[in-house]
Design an enzyme around this catalytic site. Sequence first.
Site, PDB file in Angstrom:
ATOM      1  N   ARG A   1      31.465 -38.714  29.389  1.00 17.41           N
ATOM      2  CA  ARG A   1      30.665 -37.490  29.517  1.00 17.41           C
ATOM      3  C   ARG A   1      30.508 -36.810  28.149  1.00 17.41           C
ATOM      4  NH1 ARG A   1      33.693 -34.748  34.512  1.00 17.41           N
ATOM      5  NH2 ARG A   1      35.490 -35.403  33.316  1.00 17.41           N
TER       6      ARG A   1
ATOM      7  N   ASN B   1      32.971 -29.544  40.061  1.00 23.89           N
ATOM      8  CA  ASN B   1      32.292 -29.461  38.755  1.00 23.89           C
ATOM      9  C   ASN B   1      31.507 -28.152  38.614  1.00 23.89           C
ATOM     10  OD1 ASN B   1      31.439 -31.124  40.789  1.00 23.89           O
ATOM     11  ND2 ASN B   1      30.130 -32.364  39.515  1.00 23.89           N
TER      12      ASN B   1
ATOM     13  N   GLY C   1      38.407 -35.103  41.147  1.00 23.35           N
ATOM     14  CA  GLY C   1      37.912 -35.628  39.874  1.00 23.35           C
ATOM     15  C   GLY C   1      39.012 -35.770  38.838  1.00 23.35           C
TER      16      GLY C   1
ATOM     17  N   THR D   1      36.751 -24.632  35.457  1.00 18.33           N
ATOM     18  CA  THR D   1      36.477 -23.663  34.393  1.00 18.33           C
ATOM     19  C   THR D   1      35.219 -22.895  34.786  1.00 18.33           C
ATOM     20  OG1 THR D   1      37.411 -25.207  32.820  1.00 18.33           O
ATOM     21  CG2 THR D   1      36.048 -23.434  31.916  1.00 18.33           C
TER      22      THR D   1
ATOM     23  N   VAL E   1      40.327 -33.604  37.009  1.00 21.00           N
ATOM     24  CA  VAL E   1      41.326 -32.534  37.060  1.00 21.00           C
ATOM     25  C   VAL E   1      42.051 -32.539  38.407  1.00 21.00           C
ATOM     26  CG1 VAL E   1      41.636 -30.023  37.106  1.00 21.00           C
ATOM     27  CG2 VAL E   1      40.212 -31.074  35.367  1.00 21.00           C
TER      28      VAL E   1
ATOM     29  N   ALA F   1      37.954 -19.330  25.919  1.00 23.75           N
ATOM     30  CA  ALA F   1      38.345 -19.050  24.532  1.00 23.75           C
ATOM     31  C   ALA F   1      39.123 -20.224  23.949  1.00 23.75           C
ATOM     32  CB  ALA F   1      39.180 -17.773  24.476  1.00 23.75           C
TER      33      ALA F   1
ATOM     34  N   CYS G   1      33.699 -30.888  28.531  1.00 27.45           N
ATOM     35  CA  CYS G   1      33.887 -29.434  28.572  1.00 27.45           C
ATOM     36  C   CYS G   1      33.549 -28.639  27.312  1.00 27.45           C
ATOM     37  CB  CYS G   1      35.300 -29.124  29.006  1.00 27.45           C
ATOM     38  SG  CYS G   1      35.564 -29.642  30.712  1.00 27.45           S
TER      39      CYS G   1
ATOM     40  N   GLU H   1      42.079 -35.290  28.499  1.00 32.39           N
ATOM     41  CA  GLU H   1      42.015 -36.648  29.031  1.00 32.39           C
ATOM     42  C   GLU H   1      42.696 -37.615  28.070  1.00 32.39           C
ATOM     43  OE1 GLU H   1      38.075 -37.641  30.452  1.00 32.39           O
ATOM     44  OE2 GLU H   1      37.904 -35.612  31.255  1.00 32.39           O
TER      45      GLU H   1
ATOM     46  N   ASN I   1      39.040 -23.431  24.719  1.00 27.14           N
ATOM     47  CA  ASN I   1      38.160 -24.560  24.395  1.00 27.14           C
ATOM     48  C   ASN I   1      37.266 -24.243  23.196  1.00 27.14           C
ATOM     49  OD1 ASN I   1      39.173 -26.349  26.186  1.00 27.14           O
ATOM     50  ND2 ASN I   1      37.443 -26.336  27.603  1.00 27.14           N
TER      51      ASN I   1
HETATM   52  P1  NAD Z   1      34.645 -34.187  38.166  1.00 24.18           P
HETATM   53  O1  NAD Z   1      33.183 -34.269  38.187  1.00 24.18           O
HETATM   54  O2  NAD Z   1      35.446 -35.366  37.715  1.00 24.18           O
HETATM   55  O3  NAD Z   1      35.180 -33.825  39.647  1.00 24.18           O
HETATM   56  C1  NAD Z   1      34.622 -32.854  40.457  1.00 24.18           C
HETATM   57  C2  NAD Z   1      34.612 -33.380  41.882  1.00 24.18           C
HETATM   58  O4  NAD Z   1      34.234 -32.317  42.759  1.00 24.18           O
HETATM   59  C3  NAD Z   1      33.594 -34.507  42.123  1.00 24.18           C
HETATM   60  O5  NAD Z   1      34.292 -35.668  42.584  1.00 24.18           O
HETATM   61  C4  NAD Z   1      32.643 -33.939  43.201  1.00 24.18           C
HETATM   62  O6  NAD Z   1      32.217 -34.918  44.142  1.00 24.18           O
HETATM   63  C5  NAD Z   1      33.525 -32.895  43.852  1.00 24.18           C
HETATM   64  N1  NAD Z   1      32.778 -31.843  44.551  1.00 24.18           N
HETATM   65  C6  NAD Z   1      31.720 -31.110  44.102  1.00 24.18           C
HETATM   66  N2  NAD Z   1      31.358 -30.202  45.022  1.00 24.18           N
HETATM   67  C7  NAD Z   1      32.190 -30.362  46.082  1.00 24.18           C
HETATM   68  C8  NAD Z   1      32.328 -29.697  47.331  1.00 24.18           C
HETATM   69  N3  NAD Z   1      31.525 -28.674  47.670  1.00 24.18           N
HETATM   70  N4  NAD Z   1      33.292 -30.124  48.202  1.00 24.18           N
HETATM   71  C9  NAD Z   1      34.101 -31.151  47.863  1.00 24.18           C
HETATM   72  N5  NAD Z   1      34.040 -31.805  46.673  1.00 24.18           N
HETATM   73  C10 NAD Z   1      33.101 -31.411  45.792  1.00 24.18           C
HETATM   74  O7  NAD Z   1      35.017 -32.904  37.305  1.00 24.18           O
HETATM   75  P2  NAD Z   1      36.380 -32.621  36.497  1.00 24.18           P
HETATM   76  O8  NAD Z   1      36.341 -33.259  35.162  1.00 24.18           O
HETATM   77  O9  NAD Z   1      37.543 -32.868  37.395  1.00 24.18           O
HETATM   78  O10 NAD Z   1      36.206 -31.061  36.229  1.00 24.18           O
HETATM   79  C11 NAD Z   1      36.325 -30.134  37.281  1.00 24.18           C
HETATM   80  C12 NAD Z   1      36.418 -28.746  36.666  1.00 24.18           C
HETATM   81  O11 NAD Z   1      37.596 -28.659  35.846  1.00 24.18           O
HETATM   82  C13 NAD Z   1      35.251 -28.352  35.766  1.00 24.18           C
HETATM   83  O12 NAD Z   1      35.004 -26.984  35.939  1.00 24.18           O
HETATM   84  C14 NAD Z   1      35.794 -28.600  34.378  1.00 24.18           C
HETATM   85  O13 NAD Z   1      35.183 -27.750  33.442  1.00 24.18           O
HETATM   86  C15 NAD Z   1      37.249 -28.258  34.515  1.00 24.18           C
HETATM   87  N6  NAD Z   1      38.160 -28.936  33.578  1.00 24.18           N
HETATM   88  C16 NAD Z   1      37.996 -30.264  33.303  1.00 24.18           C
HETATM   89  C17 NAD Z   1      38.912 -30.913  32.442  1.00 24.18           C
HETATM   90  C18 NAD Z   1      38.779 -32.374  32.125  1.00 24.18           C
HETATM   91  O14 NAD Z   1      39.539 -32.853  31.296  1.00 24.18           O
HETATM   92  N7  NAD Z   1      37.882 -33.120  32.713  1.00 24.18           N
HETATM   93  C19 NAD Z   1      39.994 -30.202  31.916  1.00 24.18           C
HETATM   94  C20 NAD Z   1      40.121 -28.850  32.235  1.00 24.18           C
HETATM   95  C21 NAD Z   1      39.201 -28.236  33.072  1.00 24.18           C
HETATM   96  C1  UGA Z   2      39.751 -30.667  25.902  1.00 23.62           C
HETATM   97  C2  UGA Z   2      40.932 -29.746  25.588  1.00 23.62           C
HETATM   98  O1  UGA Z   2      41.745 -30.372  24.582  1.00 23.62           O
HETATM   99  C3  UGA Z   2      41.772 -29.479  26.826  1.00 23.62           C
HETATM  100  O2  UGA Z   2      42.806 -28.539  26.523  1.00 23.62           O
HETATM  101  C4  UGA Z   2      40.866 -28.908  27.917  1.00 23.62           C
HETATM  102  O3  UGA Z   2      41.612 -28.722  29.116  1.00 23.62           O
HETATM  103  C5  UGA Z   2      39.729 -29.871  28.184  1.00 23.62           C
HETATM  104  O4  UGA Z   2      38.986 -30.080  26.948  1.00 23.62           O
HETATM  105  C6  UGA Z   2      38.736 -29.347  29.171  1.00 23.62           C
HETATM  106  O5  UGA Z   2      38.646 -28.154  29.403  1.00 23.62           O
HETATM  107  O6  UGA Z   2      38.024 -30.223  29.670  1.00 23.62           O
HETATM  108  P1  UGA Z   2      39.414 -33.276  26.235  1.00 23.62           P
HETATM  109  O7  UGA Z   2      37.969 -32.937  26.111  1.00 23.62           O
HETATM  110  O8  UGA Z   2      39.854 -34.098  27.382  1.00 23.62           O
HETATM  111  O9  UGA Z   2      40.274 -31.928  26.302  1.00 23.62           O
HETATM  112  O10 UGA Z   2      39.908 -34.037  24.923  1.00 23.62           O
HETATM  113  P2  UGA Z   2      40.253 -33.558  23.427  1.00 23.62           P
HETATM  114  O11 UGA Z   2      41.459 -34.271  22.992  1.00 23.62           O
HETATM  115  O12 UGA Z   2      40.266 -32.085  23.303  1.00 23.62           O
HETATM  116  O13 UGA Z   2      39.036 -34.149  22.597  1.00 23.62           O
HETATM  117  C7  UGA Z   2      37.728 -33.620  22.707  1.00 23.62           C
HETATM  118  C8  UGA Z   2      36.831 -34.257  21.679  1.00 23.62           C
HETATM  119  O14 UGA Z   2      37.161 -33.815  20.374  1.00 23.62           O
HETATM  120  C9  UGA Z   2      36.915 -35.781  21.633  1.00 23.62           C
HETATM  121  O15 UGA Z   2      35.632 -36.323  21.457  1.00 23.62           O
HETATM  122  C10 UGA Z   2      37.789 -36.049  20.430  1.00 23.62           C
HETATM  123  O16 UGA Z   2      37.585 -37.312  19.869  1.00 23.62           O
HETATM  124  C11 UGA Z   2      37.346 -34.923  19.507  1.00 23.62           C
HETATM  125  N1  UGA Z   2      38.351 -34.584  18.477  1.00 23.62           N
HETATM  126  C12 UGA Z   2      39.565 -34.109  18.848  1.00 23.62           C
HETATM  127  C13 UGA Z   2      38.012 -34.699  17.138  1.00 23.62           C
HETATM  128  O17 UGA Z   2      36.896 -35.112  16.789  1.00 23.62           O
HETATM  129  N2  UGA Z   2      38.938 -34.347  16.204  1.00 23.62           N
HETATM  130  C14 UGA Z   2      40.178 -33.871  16.529  1.00 23.62           C
HETATM  131  O18 UGA Z   2      40.966 -33.562  15.614  1.00 23.62           O
HETATM  132  C15 UGA Z   2      40.478 -33.752  17.894  1.00 23.62           C
END
Ligand code: NAD
Ligand code: UGA
Length: 480
Positions: free
Chosen positions: A342, A87, A10, A128, A12, A218, A272, A161, A220
């Site tokens: 999302r 996820n 995904g 997470t 991450v 913490a 998140c 992102e 986030n």
């Molecule tokens: P995502 O939904 O984009 O990706 C997760 C993937 O895992 C999906 O493609 C799904 O098909 C796959 N999956 C689920 N169960 C599975 C299994 N049993 N075997 C194989 N594949 C499987 O999610 P994401 O945004 O990459 O987030 C993943 C984790 O990382 C979450 O816990 C999220 O909180 C954390 N995280 C996300 C971000 C972000 O910016 N999106 C940043 C930091 C941490």
């Molecule tokens: C956030 C964190 O910044 C990452 O460190 C973390 O890894 C990630 O969540 C996660 O755990 O998924 P992300 O959600 O991708 O990252 O993007 P951010 O830049 O943090 O923005 C989050 C939201 O806050 C957005 O809707 C953005 O527009 C909003 N935002 C951000 C504001 O409204 N004001 C600001 O000053 C900054």
Amino acid sequence: MVKICCIGAGYVGGPTMAVIALKCPSIEVVVVDISVSRITAWNSDQLPIYEPGLDEVVKSCRGNNLFFSSDVEKHVAEADIVFVSVNTPTKTRGLGAGKAADLTYWESAARMIADVSKSDKIVVEKSTVPVKTAEAIEKILTHNSKGVKYQILSNPEFLAEGTAIQDLFAPDRVLIGGRETPDGRRAIKALKDVYAHWVPEERILCTNLWSAELSKLAANAFLAQRISSVNAMSALCEATGADVAEVSHAVGKDTRIGHKFLNASVGFGGSCFQKDILNLVYICECNGLPEVANYWKQVIKVNDYQKSRFVNRIITSMFNTVSGKKIAIFGFAFKKDTGDTRETPAIDVCKGLLGDQARLSIYDPQVTEDQIQRDLSMNKFDWDHPLHLQPMSPSSVKQVSVEWDAYAAAKGAHGLCILTEWDEFKKLDYEKIYENMMKPAFVFDGRNVVKAEKLREIGFIVYSIGKPLDPWLKDMPTVA
Ligand code: NAD
Ligand code: UGA
């Protein structure tokens, strides 16, 4: 040669593993997923996610030491280090529904690792997760181990992102938590050696497991809290004539506070912040800490308030009804430079306007019509499940049309709302837009991207979050 396998391709798993492959040519990295369509996309020219710089990284190592595969079991069995980046949605049913993390995907990944493993492995929590998840995973693995030894590490991801590649190339820190035993320390060192290929040693923090797991929640929570703090101030600015940008600037000049993450907005979104705070709240409640839980809950309440305040402002400004009126929506992604929707605030704002029977015309440079329709017809929290579990052809919301051009979206509209801070919205020809809109023509800027004074000169009535109110809006009833 060390072999890494990452479960979950995904937002991450994909970028993180691509950067590890790029920076560590001696390591073979395979990213696996149960979603065959996602893996097919990772192996094509059209990657499944839009992220600046990602294409170049993937292209330079895919087929050399970076592979994407749906043969999950084979690659897990062969790996020395298994990252789990699946996820971890908010539970929608049963105990803790609406708050607790749903670890179904994590647990099924752990059980599969135990089933197929024939050699010792380091299992890395990249998702997470709630504090103490490592203990539960350890139990699942050791009770099904067939003699294989496992070390569990917590290595949460902090990328944002839109800047994922930049964040992965030069992280503020890499956090690795592990058991404080000789085997635990050896596992921490093995993972540290991977990151040490490009991350300076002083930026790699090693802690115990629970500190690493909790630090991610913490971090986030602190980030989201800053946005709710400045958004709470934005409401007071509108009531008093202060300007939130000036307040943020003055406050952020204090080096103890710092200037980042103080932009007032229509509300934070993304996969998140809300999910992780709800998870934190649940953990606090389960640990008998209701005061702490209530403190963090407030961050989400203010975020919800900010979104409904924005909707109310639109409706009250437009003579207390938007029924049958066309409203153009500029931007649907939760922030610029991503196609990710999302938990985007645009969903709640659009649903609020549709609730008052508006007709919406939506434009976002990166989000497809199918995705927008899916988001507007889906229930809260249902989005965080693999695509194959979501409805394939969402029932479309009739009052919503999706355009591929901002000018087309605004044509004949009574008002336009800016919900994502895409750079192109700063450069539009607003005179042309004004000419083709109904009058009086309104702009509701949820991201403070346009110059309100310039737009007022053209003839628009402009609302900008946290800025002194347009004379027109001052005469309207106070927004609750
Ligand atoms: P995502 O939904 O984009 O990706 C997760 C993937 O895992 C999906 O493609 C799904 O098909 C796959 N999956 C689920 N169960 C599975 C299994 N049993 N075997 C194989 N594949 C499987 O999610 P994401 O945004 O990459 O987030 C993943 C984790 O990382 C979450 O816990 C999220 O909180 C954390 N995280 C996300 C971000 C972000 O910016 N999106 C940043 C930091 C941490
Ligand atoms: C956030 C964190 O910044 C990452 O460190 C973390 O890894 C990630 O969540 C996660 O755990 O998924 P992300 O959600 O991708 O990252 O993007 P951010 O830049 O943090 O923005 C989050 C939201 O806050 C957005 O809707 C953005 O527009 C909003 N935002 C951000 C504001 O409204 N004001 C600001 O000053 C900054």
